[in-house]
Scaffold this motif. Sequence first.
Motif, mmCIF file in Angstrom:
data_model
loop_
_atom_site.group_PDB
_atom_site.id
_atom_site.type_symbol
_atom_site.label_atom_id
_atom_site.label_comp_id
_atom_site.label_asym_id
_atom_site.label_seq_id
_atom_site.Cartn_x
_atom_site.Cartn_y
_atom_site.Cartn_z
ATOM 1 N N ASP A 283 10.162 -9.282 -19.338
ATOM 2 C CA ASP A 283 10.160 -8.853 -20.745
ATOM 3 C C ASP A 283 8.985 -7.923 -21.025
ATOM 4 O OD1 ASP A 283 12.481 -9.911 -21.991
ATOM 5 O OD2 ASP A 283 11.639 -11.919 -21.656
ATOM 6 N N ASP A 284 7.816 -8.298 -20.477
ATOM 7 C CA ASP A 284 6.641 -7.426 -20.666
ATOM 8 C C ASP A 284 6.905 -6.027 -20.098
ATOM 9 O OD1 ASP A 284 5.293 -9.569 -21.703
ATOM 10 O OD2 ASP A 284 3.993 -9.900 -19.947
ATOM 11 N N ASP A 287 9.219 -4.199 -22.343
ATOM 12 C CA ASP A 287 8.490 -3.835 -23.572
ATOM 13 C C ASP A 287 7.585 -2.637 -23.320
ATOM 14 O OD1 ASP A 287 9.687 -5.937 -24.830
ATOM 15 O OD2 ASP A 287 7.927 -7.271 -24.779
ATOM 16 N N MET A 288 6.906 -2.670 -22.191
ATOM 17 C CA MET A 288 5.969 -1.578 -21.860
ATOM 18 C C MET A 288 6.722 -0.257 -21.679
ATOM 19 S SD MET A 288 2.902 -0.684 -21.482
ATOM 20 C CE MET A 288 1.679 -1.894 -21.009
ATOM 21 N N ALA A 290 9.567 0.538 -23.033
ATOM 22 C CA ALA A 290 10.016 0.985 -24.364
ATOM 23 C C ALA A 290 8.848 1.594 -25.139
ATOM 24 C CB ALA A 290 10.608 -0.197 -25.129
ATOM 25 N N ARG A 291 7.695 0.949 -25.054
ATOM 26 C CA ARG A 291 6.525 1.449 -25.798
ATOM 27 C C ARG A 291 6.138 2.867 -25.331
ATOM 28 N NH1 ARG A 291 0.457 -1.173 -25.348
ATOM 29 N NH2 ARG A 291 -0.685 0.635 -26.138
ATOM 30 N N LYS A 318 18.571 -8.717 -18.211
ATOM 31 C CA LYS A 318 17.839 -8.498 -19.472
ATOM 32 C C LYS A 318 18.150 -7.121 -20.061
ATOM 33 C CE LYS A 318 14.794 -12.064 -19.866
ATOM 34 N NZ LYS A 318 13.651 -12.761 -19.356
ATOM 35 N N ARG A 322 19.506 -6.498 -23.787
ATOM 36 C CA ARG A 322 18.835 -5.643 -24.772
ATOM 37 C C ARG A 322 19.641 -4.384 -25.096
ATOM 38 N NH1 ARG A 322 12.349 -5.288 -24.109
ATOM 39 N NH2 ARG A 322 11.879 -7.452 -23.687
ATOM 40 N N CYS A 326 17.435 0.582 -23.190
ATOM 41 C CA CYS A 326 16.071 0.080 -22.955
ATOM 42 C C CYS A 326 15.724 -0.006 -21.464
ATOM 43 C CB CYS A 326 15.895 -1.288 -23.600
ATOM 44 S SG CYS A 326 16.715 -2.533 -22.627
#
Length: 512
Positions: A283-284, A287-288, A290-291, A318, A322, A326
């Motif tokens: 997930d991290d 997230d990274m 995407a950021r 995942k 999502r 992503c």
Amino acid sequence: MEMGNFPEFAFHLLEALSLIFAGLLALLIVAIIYMYIVDINQTEQTIRRNYPVIGRLRYKFEHLGEFFRQYFFAQDREELPFNRAQRSWVYRAAKNVDSTIAFGSTRSLDKPGDLLFLNDPFPTLEEEAKEASHVTIGPYADKPFITNSIYNLSGMSFGALSVPAVTALATGAKKAGIWMNTGEGGLSSYHLQSGCDIVFQIGTAKYGVRDNNSQLCDEKLRGVAAHEQVRMFEIKMSQGAKPGKGGILPGEKVNDEIAAIRGIPVGEDSISPNGHPDIRNIDDLLDMIARIRNVTGKPVGFKAVIGTSAWLEELCEKIHTRGIECAPDFITVDSADGGTGAAPQSLMDYMGTPLKRSLPKVINILISYNLKDRIKVICSGKMVNPSDVAAALCMGADFVVSARGFMFALGCIQALQCNKNTCPTGITTHNPKLQKGLIPSNKAERVANFVKNMRKEVGIIAHSCGVVEPRKLNRSHAELINERGIPMPMSDVYPLPQIKPEYRVESHRSPE
Ligand SMILES: Cc1cc2nc3c(=O)[nH]c(=O)nc-3n(C[C@H](O)[C@H](O)[C@H](O)COP(=O)(O)O)c2cc1C
């Protein structure tokens, strides 16, 4: 000079020479006695204590042996990491000289694991041949990257590489129309000055894009992305030569300029963490990705050497949960036998899996989750000859990148001293005396020639296999030699998987 004086002159000369000789002999005897006394009294080295003076030759010969073996004793196909046959092809390609060979192959054609391509009875004619087709990386990013360059420059940091080396590579990359990956040392003016396409790598220390607390800084990311020529961002999760270990740049290589670009003290070892403190699970990671994509508007992927692989399935699941927008835009699969500026031998020799195992695994997992089109696969690891690149394309890779191939194009002689600031060819040293022989304008030409000849010869393989361009190569075009020395179809050894039924319909929103 008068002839009559000659015997007298000769006599004086002889006298002077014998005096010099006697002096030198005396000096030598004193030196030997000195070394003898030092050797028998020192307690560090057994050989020198037991065999004073003469024992010193062992250390000298051991060092020189590395070079003598390469020039006089090693067979064409026996040196490691790269043998003479592999290196010679790169040198010839870079110098743009005839790359044909005569009489017959010196490659044994029955070594288990090796590959043979399958020629077609009706090879593609020159007039039917096409350039490699264009590929879009990051269709959901604001600025996708579209390129047809199949062979590109893998990450090597400014720091590991010298100024003239980075300058020559960047200029050559521009001439050849390929991308250059910065490696984890940040972006320098030497990367930018030629205008080549750049992939900015974010290592575990976030050099070049970190704040005062060593955290990823959005403002600095935006600053890097503002350069039009920075096309993509690559998060370095791990590197083939040292999975689970961060970058190591010895203090002697950390000069003012490198320290400023990285944001670290001058002269101190630059050691990045062995993993990303802010990416501890899938997930991290998502997230990274995407950021960074949101902040920069550019495609984002990650680089990893594959050890365990269950996490890749979790990643794919995942992504579907999502939505495929992503997903990482690319994955760079690095081989366990990849190179580095410096790494512990245990990791270099034993950690991670080689590309022949990891590449089919990653590609098959992506296919089975119906993500192969969405996530482009880049691969690296000793891909320095056309056959290596064509084999990776057969397996299903979208792009190949190389680091050491380009070092050879710059003139690297495989002296294995990248970690010492003593590189004899000026590529991995910041010693100006050693850099003097590396003329960027000349070597840039070689870099461009290397790529041009690589493309040409990968094309030759593709055409012999009967396809019009390299991207049309697939697993039906190659066979792998088994343990009995018999070639077996690549598609039998690595069968293409079925797409899992639950993922047959893509789970994405169309890009706007
Ligand atoms: C001198 C040197 C420096 C490198 N620096 C980096 C780096 O900063 N980041 C990275 O991801 N890989 C780095 N690598 C690894 C390469 O990018 C590449 O993954 C590996 O060497 C396999 O490719 P090759 O066999 O063509 O060299 C470096 C390799 C070398 C030889």
